[in-house]
Structure formats: C-alpha cells, structure tokens
Design a protein around this motif. Structure first.
Motif, PDB file in Angstrom:
ATOM      1  N   ARG A 153       0.840  -1.197   0.000  1.00  0.00           N
ATOM      2  CA  ARG A 153       0.000   0.000   0.000  1.00  0.00           C
ATOM      3  C   ARG A 153       0.873   1.244   0.000  1.00  0.00           C
TER       4      ARG A 153
ATOM      5  N   ASP B  12      -4.565   0.421  -6.481  1.00  0.00           N
ATOM      6  CA  ASP B  12      -5.209  -0.834  -6.089  1.00  0.00           C
ATOM      7  C   ASP B  12      -4.395  -2.092  -6.386  1.00  0.00           C
TER       8      ASP B  12
ATOM      9  N   ASP C 155       0.790   1.163  -4.070  1.00  0.00           N
ATOM     10  CA  ASP C 155      -0.531   1.775  -4.274  1.00  0.00           C
ATOM     11  C   ASP C 155      -0.509   3.291  -4.163  1.00  0.00           C
TER      12      ASP C 155
ATOM     13  N   CYS D 270      -3.687  -5.254 -13.158  1.00  0.00           N
ATOM     14  CA  CYS D 270      -3.651  -3.824 -12.867  1.00  0.00           C
ATOM     15  C   CYS D 270      -2.898  -3.083 -13.941  1.00  0.00           C
TER      16      CYS D 270
END
Length: 107
Positions: A26, A70, A45, A107
């Motif tokens: 993250r 994400d 992220d 992604c």
C-alpha cells in the motif's frame, strides 16, 4: 523485470520475501527498506515519483510503479508479473491459484 509477486499486507512482512520478488504494498516507509533491498521490483498503491518507495527504488536501480491505487487488491502473492518502471505498466503473466474462485483483473 519479470518476477513473482509478494504482497506486503501489514507492518511486518512474514514470511520474508524471496530475493528478486516483486514487492506489492500500500505504501512504504523507512522500516521496510531492508525488504525493499531484497526486491527485484516494487509496485506501490500510494505515492508519487518523489515518495520514499520511488526514491529507494531509484537508488537501488530496481523498477518501480507507484500510485497504482489498487495493486494490493488486484495482485496476489504468487502471481507472476512484468513490471516496466519506465512506462508505469504492470502486466500479469500468470495468476496464482485463487482460493476464492473469483477472477481478478490485471492492474
């Protein structure tokens, strides 16, 4: 850089990722620098090119895609990906077996 994903989900990373893994998290902070030093690439992220993770990646000369928003949700430990830090693209080469049976997009 092609490699296997290791998603860091909490403040500690157990088990320790294998050298050359693509670390997905993250955000980064200085406490994660020893883990980042093991990485073959980073997918983060949150952040910008001036963030801690991007700076450390440049210092270590490893590819980094930052600001995915994400990656930790879409990628799973064991996925194999190609990370292109120059273009900011992460391409899934092979998905790990998903226990939930749900299909997750790249992604």
């Amino acid at each position: 850089m092609d490699g296997a994903i290791h998603v860091l989900t909490g403040p500690t990373a157990l088990p320790v990722p294998a050298r050359g893994s693509v670390l997905v998290c993250r955000a980064t902070d200085p406490n994660r620098t020893p883990l980042i030093a093991l990485a073959g690439a980073l997918v983060i992220d949150l952040g910008t090119p001036a963030s801690h993770g991007a700076i450390i990646a440049r210092e270590l000369a490893i590819p980094c895609v930052i600001g995915t928003g994400d990656g930790t949700r879409l990628l799973t430990t064991g996925d194999r990906v190609h990370v292109d830090g120059s273009t900011g693209v992460v391409r899934v080469l092979q998905q790990a077996t998903r226990s939930s049976g749900r299909r997750e997009p790249p992604c």
